[in-house]
Every structure is written in C-alpha cells, then in structure tokens.
Design an enzyme around this catalytic site. Structure first.
Site, PDB file in Angstrom:
ATOM      1  N   THR A   1       0.872  -1.175   0.000  1.00 27.06           N
ATOM      2  CA  THR A   1       0.000   0.000   0.000  1.00 27.06           C
ATOM      3  C   THR A   1       0.913   1.231   0.000  1.00 27.06           C
ATOM      4  O   THR A   1       2.069   1.149   0.429  1.00 27.06           O
ATOM      5  CB  THR A   1      -0.947   0.015   1.211  1.00 27.06           C
ATOM      6  OG1 THR A   1      -0.167   0.010   2.402  1.00 27.06           O
ATOM      7  CG2 THR A   1      -1.881  -1.192   1.194  1.00 27.06           C
TER       8      THR A   1
ATOM      9  N   LEU B   1       8.149   1.633   5.148  1.00 26.56           N
ATOM     10  CA  LEU B   1       9.098   0.531   5.305  1.00 26.56           C
ATOM     11  C   LEU B   1      10.329   0.718   4.423  1.00 26.56           C
ATOM     12  O   LEU B   1      11.428   0.325   4.826  1.00 26.56           O
ATOM     13  CB  LEU B   1       8.410  -0.806   5.066  1.00 26.56           C
ATOM     14  CG  LEU B   1       7.332  -1.120   6.127  1.00 26.56           C
ATOM     15  CD1 LEU B   1       6.695  -2.471   5.876  1.00 26.56           C
ATOM     16  CD2 LEU B   1       7.888  -1.059   7.539  1.00 26.56           C
TER      17      LEU B   1
ATOM     18  N   VAL C   1       1.349   4.295   1.632  1.00 26.57           N
ATOM     19  CA  VAL C   1       2.032   4.836   2.810  1.00 26.57           C
ATOM     20  C   VAL C   1       2.904   3.766   3.466  1.00 26.57           C
ATOM     21  O   VAL C   1       4.035   4.040   3.880  1.00 26.57           O
ATOM     22  CB  VAL C   1       1.030   5.443   3.813  1.00 26.57           C
ATOM     23  CG1 VAL C   1       1.741   5.940   5.068  1.00 26.57           C
ATOM     24  CG2 VAL C   1       0.253   6.582   3.167  1.00 26.57           C
ATOM     25  N   CYS C   2       2.417   2.533   3.532  1.00 28.26           N
ATOM     26  CA  CYS C   2       3.201   1.452   4.146  1.00 28.26           C
ATOM     27  C   CYS C   2       4.491   1.217   3.369  1.00 28.26           C
ATOM     28  O   CYS C   2       5.560   1.014   3.960  1.00 28.26           O
ATOM     29  CB  CYS C   2       2.388   0.163   4.203  1.00 28.26           C
ATOM     30  SG  CYS C   2       0.922   0.282   5.253  1.00 28.26           S
ATOM     31  N   THR C   3       4.409   1.257   2.057  1.00 25.49           N
ATOM     32  CA  THR C   3       5.601   1.066   1.233  1.00 25.49           C
ATOM     33  C   THR C   3       6.608   2.182   1.499  1.00 25.49           C
ATOM     34  O   THR C   3       7.799   1.915   1.711  1.00 25.49           O
ATOM     35  CB  THR C   3       5.224   1.003  -0.263  1.00 25.49           C
ATOM     36  OG1 THR C   3       4.330  -0.103  -0.454  1.00 25.49           O
ATOM     37  CG2 THR C   3       6.450   0.830  -1.136  1.00 25.49           C
TER      38      THR C   3
END
Length: 161
Positions: free
Chosen positions: A51, A58, A53-55
């Site tokens: 996704t 991380l 923001v998650c990408t």
C-alpha cells in the site's frame, strides 16, 4: 480499542512467523520478542503490504538500517498479511527488515492497535534491551508515519538512559 502497553511497562511477548530478505534469499523463521533481549527493538505495525504509505514507511526504515544497527536496534514490521505476501513485498521493494505475519491480529490486540475495518493501526513501539516499552506512537488515521530521524533520536535517548 485497548490502550496496549503503557510506557515503562514490559512489552507483551509474542511469537510470530515471518521472514527477512538478505541478498536473493528470503529466510523464514519464527520471531519471539523475548529472544531479542539485549537489543532495542522497533516494532512497526502497518496496515498492509504494497500500500502507498506502508511502502514509503518501510522503504524509509529499510534504507536506514545502518542507523538502527548503530544503535543496537532491530526493526520488525508487523501486519496482518501472511508470510508469502511479506516475501513478495520485501522482494519488490528490497526491504531488509524482518516482516512478521499477525494474521489473527492477536499481537495487534495485545498492543492496542487492532482496528475494525482497517485491521491494524499504523503504530511504532520502541522496546529497550530489557523488554520495556520506552516510546510509542499510534496513528489515528495512518496517512503519515514516524520518520527515520524521529525513531533514531528516540532510540539514542533510550541508549543513554
């Protein structure tokens, strides 16, 4: 929603399946928080693999792994997806930290970050080498994340205390 562990309290222990990318190899293992004693641990709960923001989050943490290592800290990403999804995500983006699968969200519940609808709130917990929660941030919306510099600054403070 439960509040999760309070600052100064022992972090809830857990064992989760996961894996870590090293070169071309993705090594699967079980990760137990109590086994990390002696080092600080950054627990980064995130809603989903691949996704936007998650990408970004991380990838930011992965690019700063040397900074975390310099502070004797491990970074573990935790989300509800399975280990196969985590392997694909890690390979697609070159993520160098272990990604743990909390498919039943038991660990998210123990940390007070399980959320109806989205599954897991974006949250970061800094656990000191003795297993004590020293800092946490739980996002209400999750559209942003705690920066690498914020986390390394907080970890530096833990190391000094």
């Amino acid at each position: 929603m439960a509040s999760g562990p309070q600052l100064g309290s022992t972090a809830p222990d857990f064992t989760l399946p996961g894996g870590a990318l090293s070169g071309d190899s993705f090594t699967r293992a079980d990760y137990r928080l109590s086994s990390a004693r002696g080092r600080s641990v950054v627990l980064a709960f995130y809603p989903g693999d691949n996704t936007s923001v998650c990408t970004k989050q991380l990838c930011s943490y992965s690019s700063g792994m040397e900074a975390f290592e310099g502070l004797d800290a491990d970074v573990w990403g935790i989300s509800p997806q399975g280990v196969d999804s985590h392997e694909s995500f890690a390979r697609a983006h070159g993520l160098r930290m272990p990604l743990l699968a909390d498919e039943g969200r038991e660990t998210a519940r123990a940390y007070g970050v399980a959320a109806p609808g989205i599954g897991v709130r974006r949250a970061v917990f800094l656990i000191d080498p003795d297993g004590v929660v020293r800092w946490k941030h739980v996002a209400l919306l999750g559209a942003t994340f705690q920066s690498l510099s914020t986390l390394t600054d907080r970890l530096s403070g833990i190391k000094k205390s």
